[in-house]
Design an enzyme around this catalytic site. Structure first.
Site, PDB file in Angstrom:
ATOM      1  CB  CYS A 130      39.192  41.053  43.761  1.00  0.00           C
ATOM      2  SG  CYS A 130      39.244  40.924  41.982  1.00  0.00           S
ATOM      3  CG  HIS A 242      43.926  39.732  42.688  1.00  0.00           C
ATOM      4  ND1 HIS A 242      43.918  38.475  42.109  1.00  0.00           N
ATOM      5  CD2 HIS A 242      42.772  40.336  42.304  1.00  0.00           C
ATOM      6  CE1 HIS A 242      42.800  38.331  41.405  1.00  0.00           C
ATOM      7  NE2 HIS A 242      42.085  39.441  41.511  1.00  0.00           N
TER       8      HIS A 242
END
Ligand code: A2P
Length: 340
Positions: A130, A242
């Site tokens: 990710c 994130h």
């Protein structure tokens, strides 16, 4: 005629998101099958306005299934993906199990779509970590313009990256703090509620963590092996999204204004960069969004041709499920997938 798609790990954070995105983007699927472990047999998961009954991956026959979107962890992928591929079903795997295999392409469609051609050796395509996915989406257009020499990245990674157990742990610990219950840490090595932890995945011999190593190995494989990357990966008490603080050194000069304009036009990127209160994006705001958001673009006067920026994306979407489905779309658009 459409395709038959299986989602393995359909009860997990990423698997559920894969089902949402398949429905949202009207992927040309005639049939979608939800797979998980025997623990989840016959539980129901949503797919658009339908519900699907979960089948057991262990005894599902992949003959006749065109694509398996796999998000059930590395061990499960290592065990099942080769045999699924041999049955003629293309596996798009979200785990790290195949990413560094020279016979498996590692793809971010905005960055290295041409690498898809190598999928036939194993019938497996890997989806990046990710943190890497959002990083390379933002780096690629800048690399094309001024050639990147070195990247220093610090990540601020949400708990959903650690699966549904990670989200439950943040929720339960936060609640426990407020009602003065004892705090239990199982998924994370230290308390995550009202704290940050500079440790994701296992430690390696050189003192870096596997998560930090993945960002550099994957950036090299996807973008350019000549780029030097160093990373510090940190878990933060955020549910989804994130963030990354990114320092870049280029071979040629590039101003902050040039970088802003390049990123404004780049595929998958959205620039939100006003020099005022709130003129930047935070992880909370990116949840549910497809873009990689870039804010706080500044020249770094401490190095030659340096820039700093802040990169944020929904780790379950661009960092996982969305990227996997974009890979499937790439295959369809290039005529690589023939419905069986
Ligand atoms: P299950 O719910 O049956 O355990 P997350 O990363 O969010 O924790 O999700 C992991 C996903 O991988 C879940 O859907 C989980 O299913 C699935 N999974 C884990 N182990 C297996 C296995 N041995 N076989 C199939 N699916 C598995």
């Amino acid at each position: 005629m459409g395709f038959k798609i299986a989602v393995a790990g359909a009860t997990g954070n990423v698997g559920r998101e894969m089902l949402n995105i398949l429905a949202e983007r009207d992927f040309p699927a005639d049939e979608v099958i939800a797979l998980a472990s025997s623990r989840s047999l016959n539980t129901e998961v949503s797919f658009g306005d339908k519900t699907l009954k979960v089948k057991n991956l262990e005894n599902y026959d992949f003959a006749g299934t065109d694509i398996c979107l796999m998000s059930a962890g590395g061990a499960v992928s290592l065990k099942y993906s080769p045999a699924i591929g041999k049955q003629g079903c293309v596996v798009i795997d979200n785990s790290s199990a195949w990413r560094y295999d020279s016979e498996v392409p590692l793809i971010v469609p905005e960055v290295n779509p041409e690498a898809i051609a190598g999928y036939k050796k194993k019938n497996i395509i890997a989806n990046p970590n990710c943190s890497t996915a959002q990083l390379v989406v933002a780096l690629k257009p800048l690399h094309d313009f001024a050639k990147i020499k070195r990247v220093v990245v610090s990540t601020y990674q949400s708990v959903s990256g650690a699966g549904k157990d990670g989200m439950d742990e943040l929720f339960n610990q936060t609640r426990a703090v407020f009602v003065a219950d004892p705090i239990e840490s199982k998924k994370f090595t230290k308390r995550i509620a009202f704290n940050v932890i500079p440790h994701i995945d296992s430690f390696m011999e050189d003192g870096y963590t596997k998560e930090e190593w993945k960002v550099l190995a994957e950036t090299k494989k996807i973008l350019d092996p000549a780029i030097r990357v160093t990373c510090t990966a940190v878990r933060v008490p955020v549910f989804i999204g994130h963030a990354e603080s990114v320092n870049i050194e280029f071979e040629r000069e590039i101003t902050a204004e040039e970088a802003r304009n390049i990123l404004r036009d780049a595929p998958g990127c959205q620039v939100i960069d006003k020099h005022e209160n709130g003129g930047y994006i935070t992880p909370y705001e990116c949840a549910g969004e497809d873009a990689t958001f870039i804010s706080r673009i500044r020249e770094d006067a401490t190095v030659e041709n340096g820039l700093n920026m802040w990169v944020v994306s929904d780790n379950l979407r661009k960092g996982a499920a969305l990227n996997a489905i974009q890979i499937a779309e790439l295959m369809v658009n290039r005529g690589l997938l023939k419905s069986r």
